[in-house]
Design an enzyme around this catalytic site. Structure first.
Site: not given
Ligand SMILES: [Ca+2]
Length: 313
Positions: A242-244
């Site tokens: 879950l990058h952002d």
């Protein structure tokens, strides 16, 4: 403490969507002044639409959403439908937005907002290519010193790259824009792949989203389900990174993250390594530190925070 005023600059993207939901679920810590869409994961017409879909999902249609730049400063747009699906938000079946875009260009909104607020009171949170931010800085250099902080998702050092062998997607799409931002002189916090690849949506974490039983919880579970099939295949990992949401989680609980204040420069010349974030992690140069490059996250703490906050929407 009053909530921190932020502008979310974004190219949704399932993980952008979760980052926005986390911010909108946390009004005590975060005041979202506006959302500015940029071309990235998918073209601008879709990112600006997806941003509104996410606001409606959150029940926050009062947040203004602006469309911004439809292509990088000097290059043709590279997109990532292979990761995010044709719409950019594949997975859940969400209705088309009723909400309209707010009139005006995202870049002008960024400029006007920074000029309208006290210096040092507005944080920029870029979650996509840095085209809108760099364009605003170039068009209105007076706003740069008014920025409180830039907390962005982009780049990589130990994880190297995801769109090329040496570059992370957001930076690779518009390296010239990233170069302008990293040379801005403002405080920057970077969430590179080095940390986002530690924020994995494992099955129990995905089940926890779904178990919320709410529209938001189920949609997030379906988004990460979709997102995950790509990363599992590519990296053999236990789930999708879950990058952002690392960006918005950092604003709420910075103590979950750790990194180093180092020099970070952007490669804009070499075709082979275009968009590489050359981070002086080992401090082997005399180049002046310009960014806090995050390397680690308390992943359990991160997912506990995320699930607890999503439950509030
Ligand atoms: Ca993004």
């Amino acid at each position: 403490m009053p909530p921190r005023k932020i502008i979310i600059d974004t190219d949704p993207g399932q993980d952008d969507a979760v980052a926005i939901l986390l911010a909108l679920a946390s009004p005590q810590e975060i005041e979202v002044l506006g959302i500015t869409a940029v071309a990235g994961n998918v073209p601008l017409d879709l990112t600006s639409k997806n941003a509104r879909i996410v606001c409606e999902l959150a029940g926050h249609t009062e947040v203004p959403v602006y469309a911004g730049c439809d292509r990088p400063l000097k290059r043709a747009l590279v997109t990532a439908e292979h990761v995010h699906g044709k719409t950019g938000l594949d997975g859940p079946d969400l209705p088309d937005p009723q909400m309209q875009l707010t009139d005006g260009h995202a870049v002008d909104f960024i400029i006007d907002t920074l000029r309208a607020h006290e210096p040092g009171t507005v944080t920029l949170c870029p979650l996509g290519p840095l085209t809108n931010i760099a364009t605003a800085f170039t068009k209105a250099p007076d706003i740069v010193d008014r920025v409180q902080e830039i907390v962005l998702m982009g780049g990589a050092y130990f994880e190297v790259g995801n769109i090329t062998p040496t570059a992370e997607f957001n930076i690779h799409v518009d390296p010239e824009a990233a170069d302008i931002v990293f040379k801005s002189g403002r405080p920057i916090v970077v969430m590179p792949l080095d940390v986002t690849h530690k924020a994995l949506v494992t099955k129990p974490r995905n089940d926890a989203f779904r178990a919320l039983g709410t529209k938001v919880g189920i949609a997030v579970a379906e988004m990460t389900d979709f997102f995950e099939r790509f990363d599992k295949e590519k990296y053999g990992s236990q789930g999708a990174p879950l990058h952002d949401p690392c960006v918005t989680a950092y604003l709420i609980k910075p103590e979950l993250f750790s990194g180093r204040f180092v020099n970070v420069e952007i490669e804009t010349q070499s075709e082979l390594t275009m968009g590489m974030t050359v981070a002086d992690w080992w401090r082997v140069t005399d180049r002046k530190p310009n960014a806090t490059f995050i390397g680690d996250v308390d992943a359990d703490g991160f997912f506990t925070l995320l699930t607890e906050r999503l439950a509030r929407l």
